[in-house]
Structure formats: C-alpha cells, structure tokens
Design an enzyme around this catalytic site. Sequence first.
Site, PDB file in Angstrom:
ATOM      1  N   ASP A 101       0.870  -1.179   0.000  1.00  0.00           N
ATOM      2  CA  ASP A 101       0.000   0.000   0.000  1.00  0.00           C
ATOM      3  C   ASP A 101       0.909   1.233   0.000  1.00  0.00           C
ATOM      4  O   ASP A 101       2.127   1.113   0.165  1.00  0.00           O
ATOM      5  CB  ASP A 101      -0.852  -0.065   1.275  1.00  0.00           C
TER       6      ASP A 101
ATOM      7  N   GLU B   4       2.714   5.115  -3.865  1.00  0.00           N
ATOM      8  CA  GLU B   4       2.685   6.130  -4.953  1.00  0.00           C
ATOM      9  C   GLU B   4       4.000   6.892  -5.089  1.00  0.00           C
ATOM     10  O   GLU B   4       4.323   7.258  -6.206  1.00  0.00           O
ATOM     11  CB  GLU B   4       1.524   7.093  -4.700  1.00  0.00           C
TER      12      GLU B   4
ATOM     13  N   ASP C 195      -8.838   3.787  -1.976  1.00  0.00           N
ATOM     14  CA  ASP C 195      -9.753   4.116  -0.882  1.00  0.00           C
ATOM     15  C   ASP C 195     -11.061   4.707  -1.396  1.00  0.00           C
ATOM     16  O   ASP C 195     -11.278   5.917  -1.345  1.00  0.00           O
ATOM     17  CB  ASP C 195      -9.070   5.084   0.086  1.00  0.00           C
TER      18      ASP C 195
END
Lengths: 926, 638
Positions: free
Chosen positions: A518, A521, A594
Amino acid sequence: MAPNINPTLPLLLLLLLFTLHLSSVSAWKKEEFRTCNQTPFCKRARSRKPHSSSLFATDVAILDGALTANLRQPPPESPDQDQIKPLLFTLSVNQNGVVRVKIDEDPSLDPPKKRFEVPDVVLPEFESTKLWLQRFQTETVDGDSGPSSVVYVADGYEAVLRHNPFEVYVREKQGKRRVLSLNSHGLFDFEQLRVKQEGDDWEERFKGHTDVRPYGPQSISFDVSFFDADFVYGIPEHASSFALRPTRGPGVDDSEPYRLFNLDVFEYIHDSPFGLYGSIPFMLGHGKARGTSGFFWLNAAEMQIDVLGSGWDAESGILLPESGGRIDTLWMSEAGIVDTFFFIGPGPKDVVRQYTSVTGTPAMPQLFSTAYHQCRWNYRDEEDVENVDSKFDEHDIPYDVLWLDIEHTDGKRYFTWDRVLFPNPEQMQNKLAAKGRHMVTIVDPHIKRDESFHLHKEATSKGYYVKDATGKDYDGWCWPGSSSYPDMLNPEIRSWWSEKFSLKNYVGSTPWLYIWNDMNEPSVFNGPEVTMPRDALHYGGVEHRELHNAYGYYFHMATSDGLVKRGDGKDRPFVLSRAFFSGSQRYGAVWTGDNTADWDQLRVSVPMILTLGLTGMTFSGADVGGFFGNPETELLVRWYQLGAYYPFFRAHAHHDTKRREPWLFGERNTELMRDAIHTRYALLPYFYTLFREANTSGVPVMRPLWMEFPSDKATFSNDEAFMVGNSLLVQGIYTEQVKHASVYLPGGQSWYDLRTGIIYKGGTAHKLEVSEETIPAFQRAGTIIPRKDRYRRSSTQMANDPYTLVIALNGSHAAEGELYIDDGKSFEFKQGAYIHRHFVFSDGKLTSSSLVPNAGRTLFSSACVIERIIVLGHSSGPKNALIEPSNRKAEIELGPLWLRRGKSAPVLTIRRPNVPVADDWTIKIL
Amino acid sequence: MKIYIVIHNLFLILGVLFISQIGRSASKSLLSTNPFLGIAPQDENYYKTSSEIFKCKDGSKKLNRAQVNDDFCDCPDASDEPGTSACPGGKFYCRNAGHVPLLLFSSRVNDGICDCCDGSDEYDGKVKCPNTCWEAGKVARDKLKKKIVTYKEGVTLRKQQIEQAKLAIAKEEEELSKLKSEEKILKGLVQQLKDRKEQIEKAEEKERLQKEEEEKKRREAEEEANKEKSKAEKEANQEKNEVKEQVGSEEEPMESTHDDKIGVLDQDVEEDKSNSVAEVEHTDKSENASPTDGIEQHAAEGKEESPVVHETDLHAGNEVSPTSDQATKQENDVAENTEGLSREELGRLVASRWTGENTGQHTEEVDAVKHDHHESHEETPEDTHAEEYDGYASETDDDSQRYDNDDMEDPVDEDFGEDDHYDSSPPYKSDTEDESDFSDITSTSNPSWLEKIQQTVRNILNAVNLFQTPVDKSEAAHIRKEYDESSAKLSKMQSRISSLTQKLKHDFGPEKEFYSFYDQCFESKENKYVYKLCPFKQASQEEGHSTTRLGRWDKFEDSYRTMLFSNGEKCWNGPDRSLKVKLRCGLKNEVTDVDEPSRCEYVALLSTPALCLEEKLKELQQKLELMNQEQPQGRDEL
C-alpha cells in the site's frame, strides 16, 4: 445558578470548536493538488496553437534495422530566441503490428545529462521481435513540397515519417488511410535540458513546497490522433466514465486534462479526470468503421492528457477534411523522452495483445487469490482472526484469504508483529492453512526512521534511501511518523529488499503468507501533493519527477520477486499493490484504492476496472462495501453481487466503520451475500481459465462489451455492463430499491439468464424485473461454462471436486468453451504441466479435446470428473446419452440449473456422466 | 437400535480399511454397503422404508432408491444426499459415539479435514481420521460436569437473590407508599406553617408600619409644635417618599441578578479573548515559520465566531449536523493554511485524515492555533479527553450546573446519584457525604416522627396568637425555624420519593433477578484501561485520570442475556460509543472480557448467578446423560 454559568461557557465554546474540527474530515482536499493551470508545463502546452511546431526531419536513414532522422527547427528569426539542438528520431517496427518511435536529445551534442528512459518495463523478449528494416521508400504525401519516408509495418500497414512538417503515422497500405498519427496538428514541443545560468530562476513553489528544478523546464508535448475512432479509452487511473469524455473543445467548460500522477487521494470523488494511485499512459481508440488502435507513451513523469472534442481547433481556422470519426488528443509530460508505441489492431483483442507484447501479459495468479478475500483495517488480534475465520464456517461461507492491515505491526515497522496482539503469528497462519486458507500482511515502502529498527539501520548504512535535493536521506512523514523510502529504481536495492521476504528474515511468516503493498505512490503525508518532492534524487542521479509514476511499480516488482525467491521459484507470488504503472500486471493485482461506501462509487468501480483490464491490469477490483463510510445493507449486498464478478474480489473497510462481515445483517442478507460469494466459487474454474487466457494473450478477464462485439455501436459507451470472458454478461445494479433495469444484450445470438436459464433475444435492450436476489447476468448462446457446484471452506479444498458444464446452445444448436486446470500454485504450468480442454457441442454431440501442444505427454493430471452436464436450449425429449470411448450410457433428465436456489424451470441434465476431465471423450445425446 | 450401531461401526471400520487400500473406488463401495451414511437417527425411518421409490423430503421429486447417497444431487432440499458432499446446503450427521453427535454442512464431507471425532465425514481415503471421540468426549463430559456443578450452585444463588430482591422491592414499595402518604401530611403542615409564617410576617409588617405611624405622629406632634405653618407641605412629601420606597424594594432583586449575569458573560468573553491571544503569542514564539499576520487574523476571526458558536450551542443543543457547513468551511481554512505548518505537523495532519485520530501533542498545538481553541490552560493531550468534553457538553446543555466533568467516578446522572445517597439496603450501600443528614427521615421505623412534627406544629399554631400585638418575637422565630426545617425535610422526602420511583420503574428481569445489580458496579482491567459497568446507570472506560463514557443504560436484549448501554460519548469520525454486555452463568458477578470488535462498539462478558437458569441446568444434565449413553459399551466411565 448564575455563577455556575461562568466556567461552562468557555468550555462550551471549546467543545463546539472541537466538534467542528472533528466532524470536518469528509471531503476531497482539492486545493492540495495542482491544477493544470498551477502546473507550468501543462499550462504552457495547453496554450500552444495548432501548427506552432516548425520541426522538420533531415538525414533520414536506416540504421541498425531502424529508420532514423534528425529533427530540426529553422533558424530563429531573432537572435535572442533559443536555437534548439537537433533531436534524434528513431522508428522501429516489431512483429504483430507494433511501431516504436523514440525522440531524444542527441547525446553527441553534450546535453547537461542523460534524460530518463524508464528501464525494466519493456520486456526483454520484445526486443527480439524487432523487424530488421532494410530500406524505406519515399513518397510525397498530402501535397507536401518535400518527400516522406515510408516503411513496412505488417501486412496491409505502413509507417510514414513525414519530413516537413514533421509528422509520424501508421496507415493502411490500401487507400492510405491514417490509423494513428503523432503531430498531425503540429503541437510537438520538446524543452531541452539546460545548464543554469546567472539569473535563471527555475524554482517552482506549491503550497509551501519548493522544487529547485536544477535543469530548468524539460517537458515534452505533442498531439496524437486516432482515426476512424468513435471513442477513446484507457489511461488509468481515474474515477470517471469508461469512454473518455473530451476535456477541451466546444461545449466543455473548464475541464482539467486527464492527469497521470500517482497520488494518494483522500476520499476521491467518483467523477473526475483527477489522477489517482496509478498511471498507465496507454490509450485505445475504437470505432465501428475500422476497429481498434492503441498508443502508448513509455514515460514515468507527470503526464496530462487532453481529449479534444470535435471542433476544438476551429478557432485556428483550419478544418481538416478527415476530422469526421477522428479523435485528437494532446499528451504532455514534465520530463523524460519520447518513447512511444503505435498499435495497429485492428481488433480490440489485437491491440491488448500488441500492448502486452511490449509490457508483458498478466501474471498467472494462484488459484486461491482468484477467490474471495476478507479484509478490514484492522483484524485486531489473533482472537479476532480466529473469530472471523470460524464465523465463515459457521455460516457456510467460503473464503480464501484473511488480511491484516498496518496495525498488526510493531509500531508500523513492516516485517514485524505487535507481539501483544499477535503473539503466535505462525500458529495463527497454520490454523488458517489447515482449512486451505491464506493470510496477507501489509508491507509499505516507508521505513520508520528508528535507530533500533534493523531495516532502517541497514538501509541507512548501505545508502539505500531516496535522497533529497541536497543529497541527504529523504525524510518524509507516513504511518510510522518520520520515514525514509528505499530507492527501488536501483536493481541492487530491489534485490536487497526481496531478500527480506524469506521465511528466515520475515520472522513470523509462513509459506501461506502473502503480501500487500500500500502507499507506494509513494504517499508522503507532508510532501507536496501528499507525495515525494520532484527534486528528490534516485539512483544514477535520476530526479524523482522523471520516474515518479513508476516508483510503486518497482516496489511492487521487488516485493513480488521476494515472494518468488522465498518459494525457491516454485510458488507463484501474490502481491496486491495500490500504485501501478505499465507492466505492473506482471507482478500482481491492484485495487482501486480508498473508495467510499456510496452508490456512485459502486457504479464507477466498473469503468475503473474495465479500464485497468484494457490496459493490461486485468487482476483488479474495488473494495467491496466501500472503504470509507458505512454502506446501507442493500448497497453492501449489491456490492457483493457485483464484486463477485470483479477479477479481484475483496471486501475491505476503514477502521472507523462498523463491522460488516457478511453475517452481521440478519439472516436474509447473510443468505444473499453467501449466495453472491457462492456464485463466484462456482464460477472459479471459468475465472481461472480466463486468467490463463489473459496470461497468454493479454485479453482481460473482465471486458467491455465492445471487446466481444466490436461493431455494435450501442456497446461503445456502455459502462454499466461488462463481459466476464466471452460467455458471461453482467449488469450491476447501482440504484437503491429499483424494481426494473434496462439491460442491453448485444449480438445476433440469444442470452440465457444465468440463474433461471430463461432465454432473451440479443441485439436489443430488455426491461427486466430486478429482485434482491441477484444482479442481472447472462450466458451467451453458443458458449460452454465450466463450474464447480460443491462449496467448500476455501477454493483450494475444491481441487478434487467434480465439474458441471453448462452448455448454452445457439441458433444452430452449437456451443464451445474451454477449461484450464493446473496445480493452482506453482510455475510448472510454464513447462506444460496443465490441462487445457476444448469443449465443442454440435450435432447433438459434446466433444472434449486437448488444447495442450504435445498433448502426448502428461505433466499434470487430475482425477476430477464431470458430474453434470446441463444443456440450455435443447428440446427435452432424449432420455439417454452415449459416452465414448467407454461405451457407457448416462441418464438424461430434467434437473435444476443451480442446486441450492429456489424454483426455476428444470433444464436438460446429463446425470453422472462422470467422464474424467483430463481425457478425450464424446457424449452423444441419443 | 444397538444392532444397527454395531453394524454401522463395522461398516465404518471396514470402509476405512477399504479406503486406505484401494482409494477412491472404495468410497463408492462404502456408500453402496451403507446407503444410510450421514443420516440422523430421527430420520432413519424415512430412509429405511422398503419401497423402491424415494421421495425428496420436500416432496418435490420422486427418485429411484439407488439415487440416495449416489454422490449426485437430485433433491433441491438436499435430502437424497445425506452422506455425500453432492448437495450444497445438505447436512451430514455423525454419531460420534462417546461424544456428542454432530450435524455438519455437507460441504465438510470428504474435504480433507476431520470434522467428526469418529472420522465418519472423511471416507474417501485422502486423509485418515482417527476416532478421537473417547478422549474428546471425556474432556467434553468433564467440562460439562463442571458446568453443571456451577449451574447447580448458581441456581441456588439465583434463587436467594430473587428472594432478597423480592423482599427488598416489597420493602421499598412499602416505604414509597408510606413516604407518599407522609409527604401529603407534611406538605399540609408545611403549607400551614407557611401560611402562619406569612401571617406573622404580615402582622410584623403591620406592627412596623404602626410603629412608624406612631413615630411619625410623635414627630409630627413635635414639629407641629415648632412649625405649624408648613405642616400641609410636609405631609405631601412624606407620601411621595413612601411610594418611591415601595417601588424600589420590588425592583431591586431582579435588577441585581440581571446585572450579575451580564457581568459574568462579559467577563467570560473577556477571558476568552485574553486566552486566545496568549495562545497565539505562545505559539508564535515557538513557531517562527508561521506568519504572524495570518495567526492574528485567525485569532480575530475566532473572536468574532465565539458568540455565534455559543449561540448555536445553546439553541441547537448537542446536534452537530447543523454546524457541518461551518465545519467544512473551517476545514477549508485549515487546508489553505497548511503552508504555515512544520513538515512534521503537516505529516501528522494528513495522516489523521485516514486514522481519524488526533495525532498527539504536536498537532494538538497546531490545531489550537488554527481553530483558536482557547485551551491554553485546559490542555487536552488525548483525544479521549476531547471527547470527554464533547460528551460533557451534551449534559451541560440541559443542566449547566454539573460542570465538574472531572469527577466522572460519580454517576453522571443526577437522579442516580441521589439514589445512591439515599439507599438504605446495607449490602449495596455506597458511602456518601450526607448519609447522616438523611438519617432523620430514613428512620421511618420510628412512627412518632411525623406525629412529633404534627404535635409541634399544632402546639405552635395554638400557642401563637396572631392577633396579639406586638408579635411575640420568640414565637415568630420558632415558627420560622419550624417552617424551614419542615420544608427541608419535605424536599428530602420528595427526592427520596422520586429516586425510589425511578428505581422501581426499572425492568429488573422477569423474576427481579437483576435487582441487586442496581447498586453495583463491575470493573475489569484490560491492558491500560479500566472498564466500569454500572447496570441501570452507565458504563465507562478509564485510563489514568481520564474517563470516557461508553454508554448510558439502555435496556436488556436477547431475552435478558444481554445488557445494552448506548449513547455514549461520540466517537471521533465514528458512531456514539456503546457497550453490549453478554451475560453468562457464573457464581460471582464478574466482568471477564471487554472487547471492541468494531470501532467504539464495545462488548463485555459478565458472569453472574442471575443467568444460571434452572431450565438450562436441566438441559445440560440431559446432554450429559445422552453423552453417557452414547459411550461405547464396556468403556463406561462411571
């Protein structure tokens, strides 16, 4: 009384202010992210006028089997204008209709540094498919004064380098119609690197962050046109419609371009061209007239892409004759080089095949990972895990994977366990494994800057962290607080990282444990736009701006490699990643991040996943139930019903939400959710076969209707329905309390309701009654779907269970389908250890034959049999079937289409043929 | 029956032997030799009819007998495949001799996991399941026996408690009705005393006026003697003054309270201002990065906002929703201002969006600046603390008297608080300050108490001659004292009445078995928290000195097997806290486990004799009997 008011009053005020603050966390922080206007390169590129590029090609030659040239500009009219140095142009051709065009600064002309070319994305095998060009022809096109150079691409296709004005395009040989073109509107611009001079101020500031930009502006932009296209698709990740809407042009008010910049967006909204967690700069054009084409720009810097609405260039006064059925797009990138790929199609599946021949086909997943996943932030401790696990059994709901989010760690130090909550992690995993279940833990890229944390100590001493602009270890803020980020661009560091997943290094892990990446980015809570500063420095002096969109890709890659190493190369990895880039499909699954528990987000999950599939990332899904917020029960049930058809099927929830495991909403709703999950488990053999198809051809599991019906215009902008493989059409229900839904069933053949077997005509929209029991789903006439109708605790426990075949006959009483089986976990299939059956039904006879090349050797076998064959669309006369070669008879009777579900009209069923699934046989209806 | 069991076991043993030798095909032979696999005893007759036709239990289909347990699902209700996994939704029965029989989902048959202790669910030879029923059964029986012992004792305890409860309730009811009738009398007396007191006051007033009049006359006479000429004018003046005086005495008290209030308000606002300024200055020093202008401007905004906020609060009570617009606005302000934050503060702030947590002291300070929280001397480092204020606000809304939120150990609800004070039943008594004070009323066992008062009053009333002038000073004082005392007694009595009424209104269970919970609190320590459950009142979580209210008493649920506390303090980004207490039979009242399975939704286990039900005991005893019966012969345990 009165004196008592005195102390309360300030308290009340304080309280209220607090309440205001606390309840206010509920909106997309739009202003924290840049708009195009706040992004100088985007603003500049967008304001350029058509035909402002004055480039022309010279010195055209064949070199190393490729067409090369120099791109020059006429000398400037005034001396204070910069003269750009000639750019190097290379055009190469690969097998199967791929043209690669590269434009870069000429290294022999001494640029301040080498511009960044994204490594490790293009497959090494791709290079070997290069066609060695021997010659080029010259030709005058479009009444030009000068010549153009033409080379062969594939049968019926040619690539053209138009010298002046510079343009490069692919065309059909016959009729010379353009398919795809770069710079046909002359918007090409290439800012060359510069050495900072006295007085140059290149710094950029945004929200208190400063980007020093040591090499000045270095952006690239150009226009790309898709000819004979009705719509363009692709360029994920955005929460928006499937067919990309114009972002500029008549009737478009003030829209942002589609942004490709990997960002951790808090509570993203459901309809926006805004950039999300991943980026794939690959676009497809599709039209009824010609078919499909694709364009891919391998570039990992921030990219902004405008889809230009027809008439966008009207003010320039030039209307091109062929503008009908043509879609123009403007591509802008902050840095890097031009490294682009033209895919000629002409079918939709051809384009994805061509694209995945460059970037790789999706990895073959483990069977368990294609089943249902149960996740929550957080399953708190071992007791919680045990309870949830046993509740699934208590309610006879199968699941395959239980997930642990960040709270399982010791203070957000990944690879560690909170030993109070998880004192015996191995034992916990072994208990799950005894039921054939697996566990996934989270491992994020931010490493806690804690001297006592071995990983941090090691990374620091080895100098493995990304550096800030001054050369110190970059220090950002994420879950653990002050954190640093391993420089995953460096292969050495990736190799170091991958070692961390060994059972020895990852204490408390077992072979049943898989990984979730997770925040890659990367998410940096105190960085500009919640990510890393663009002037941070990577391996080889690469600026973060140049590779930003690929950081998560390299992280995903290193993690996936780690699991391969852990299993000694014998166990397929499973790694879910949030960030992605072109090529991520080779390393695992992704999800749409999300999302929020509302109906609009349920709806947008379909175009988002379709887009991912179209651009290679077929193993993708959205959080079932919605991550933020509490879904109403009806929404949750609908989400399960839709999610059961996502390629990646996982329920997940934010830690502030109420518990929402499937048994918490009353018996009826438990039943509905169980039924949705059972549907997925029954269809697992079909899904697994489709994953194999994706693995070999790139064709996604979940497909837009037009991929199967490319000339049916009514499907082109449909993003409420989708195909699972070529046999199943699914339409979500995206509104509460609806009683009816309009479902468009394409094609000339009929469709059978998946649940009832009722037949519907194709090529028209049907208004259907909708019940709470299911969302509309149909099997296409002419197909055969393999199922397993016995449910177990987990998919791995179903390995020996018998199959059911559902044959849906078409107008000529024929049908065909496939079934792929392997051991579900190892790489043996690469050596041919698999079963791949081809089922054909015609003339009242079902034939099973092998699709395995060299079918003589059996490297993988299965004792499974086919226990039931259902034939839809057959008259109900026959009583027996003859099985050859065993020369046995099987009874034919009328039976249910699904065993557990209510009343539906009985369907023709061959009872207990019990033919081995691995063998060749025929079954003739007598 | 017995014979069948033997045969059944034999088949099983044979089956297992076969299977282990020749694998898959053996399973078919097992099924063909025992077509009744997986059938519960009560269903055996259904399957054993000699007819060649089998009917699905739901009547939907007729089958050939050979189709029963042939590993192919024919019946929609799964009834043709009790012994295989062919029908999803079917049930497989395992006898588990020596232990308890089990009914499994048919998905468990031949799935490679031994579910039945007798191993009968795994017969396809893929796994070997040893028969563990004897060992497991013994453990289970021992456990069951222990449970039965507990239940037996518990049932007795429960009965005692019920008896006690019934007595106590009867006593309280009696007390209540007595108090009510006494209250009536006392009310009358107080009224009489009040009337008399007022009469005396009037008489006194009259006397005073008379005296004044006399005095006046005396003076007048004197003056008349001196200055007869101006007499008329002076008389007029005198009258004027009198009027003035009267008006003044009526207005004065009102005016003064009014003044008071305004004074307080002003003072408050003033204080706020100075606080906020102080805070700004403070942070300004520590945070050089933040531009002073911005902060001052914010502080000013804060000042302007505070009255508005105050108003909203008073009017809208605890409703947050009407202010959400403001909230959004506020948030936008914050976002625009993130440039002023240090990098660490920014990191924490952004992280807190996902976590929904206040990220500690640092952000706290930042927030204080941004939101102008006026909290420099009321530092609230933990979010629980903040929530505490939040919860507290809802109380102070209806009753601004109770602002001392720090003593959360006292029951929050005032009514309940008083109940504690006045309770008289010794085992549950909680010690409180004014216990002794109340003894005069609680000692109602002394019947002369009320009579005494009545007598006294009568005496007084008789003794005092109203029309006697001048009023006897000592008599008047006596009456006043008597009035004050009686009315104080009356108000105490009334509050006792109301607390008793409140208490008796509660649902103490069908047999009043939960009566004794009323004055008890149960505590449990879990890691750093202490959970405190006070049935019929409230539940809280304590960490050091901070207390979070998990809920107020709501009701029993699930036929008195669960207690529900709801409407606790609001959770950051989540629901109002709540607590479910699951009740189990046990010999002591004891909280054994507290858990938070979902954010801010707590679950606790409480063992108590109140749940030791006789029916359940019988059930357990029967189960034990059954288990003993199921034991294989010759291995009888007892």
